[in-house]
Enzyme design. Sequence first.
Site, PDB file in Angstrom:
ATOM      1  CD  GLN A  13       9.214  -3.809  12.196  1.00  0.00           C
ATOM      2  OE1 GLN A  13       8.607  -4.839  12.397  1.00  0.00           O
ATOM      3  NE2 GLN A  13       9.091  -3.137  11.066  1.00  0.00           N
ATOM      4  N   GLY A  60       1.905   3.165   2.207  1.00  0.00           N
ATOM      5  CA  GLY A  60       2.928   3.210   3.259  1.00  0.00           C
ATOM      6  C   GLY A  60       4.227   2.598   2.760  1.00  0.00           C
ATOM      7  CG  HIS A  61       4.328  -1.580   2.012  1.00  0.00           C
ATOM      8  ND1 HIS A  61       3.010  -1.954   1.957  1.00  0.00           N
ATOM      9  CD2 HIS A  61       4.867  -2.245   3.061  1.00  0.00           C
ATOM     10  CE1 HIS A  61       2.755  -2.818   2.935  1.00  0.00           C
ATOM     11  NE2 HIS A  61       3.858  -3.002   3.625  1.00  0.00           N
ATOM     12  CG  HIS A 113      -0.263  -0.233   2.516  1.00  0.00           C
ATOM     13  ND1 HIS A 113       0.542   0.723   3.095  1.00  0.00           N
ATOM     14  CD2 HIS A 113      -0.226  -1.296   3.345  1.00  0.00           C
ATOM     15  CE1 HIS A 113       1.018   0.260   4.235  1.00  0.00           C
ATOM     16  NE2 HIS A 113       0.578  -0.978   4.406  1.00  0.00           N
ATOM     17  CE  LYS A 151      -3.207   5.407   2.337  1.00  0.00           C
ATOM     18  NZ  LYS A 151      -4.062   5.255   1.179  1.00  0.00           N
TER      19      LYS A 151
END
Length: 276
Positions: A148, A32-33, A30, A179
């Site tokens: 993370q 974001g990636h 999406h 997202k």
Amino acid sequence: MKIVSTVEELRHTLPTDQTIGFVPTMGYLHEGHMSLVENARRENDLVVMSIFVNPTQFGPNEDLDRYPRDFERDEKLAREAGVDLLFYPTTETMYPLDMARVTVRKGADVLCGASRLGHFDGVLTIVSKLFNLVQPTRAYFGLKDAQQVALIEGYVRDYFVPVEIRRCPIIREETGLAKSSRNVYLSDTEKEDASQIFKALTTARETLEAGHDLEEVKQRLTERLHEIPNSQIDYVELVDYPTLADASSDSKEILMAVAVQFERARLIDNVIWKKG
Ligand code: AMP
């Protein structure tokens, strides 16, 4: 764009004389990636993306089997975004013996780590393997997964990994909903309800900015999240960033992070407050 799935092909294809920007993902891409790819393209000669749904970061009762997958669609999106090399390995390729794994010592007992036991050991294990294979100049991670990012930065420092970790901002829907590949599990009503999460976090940041104490900010944020229909709070936490220790009045950056469980999807979101 070249697609490779084996270690041999990958090693054969990677150049030694160009800078490599690496974007690890679990696919079902999406915006974001895509934003990570954009950043990687800007700063490197070559962009490598990996798509691998890593089994060791899923708990026994989590959504590994039903995690959304659509390689054809991902391939198209990655190509359009300007990825040069797509690494799409199998579990057997990534875990040939599964004899050794990475363990997190600090920072995994809070936020997502508290409710997802072993999750971050799995994350650092796969990130370590991918870094060894791709040997990127820079690697791009979204602040959507702020814990993370902090743990990967810690790992890179502790293990002297020669890579630069780049933090990228959270990409959101117009409503404010962050997202996520898991948003496909939400109904339209739930999507609307879930957009309250970011509104609640934004208000919390303003409350903190206005000088209210940490306990009060947390309490108000919790109350606001409780009002979201058909959902349950998994956690609401304010921690020092990126140490992930308890937040205090001395903290220069405070991560306000939440996880909210809807019927079929557990959503996480956060905002970071910076002093001054
Ligand atoms: P995933 O495929 O969910 O493992 O995510 C791969 C990378 O994309 C991670 O570094 C995520 O933090 C990042 N990412 C996922 N969603 C977003 C988002 N909404 N905005 C920015 N980065 C994101």
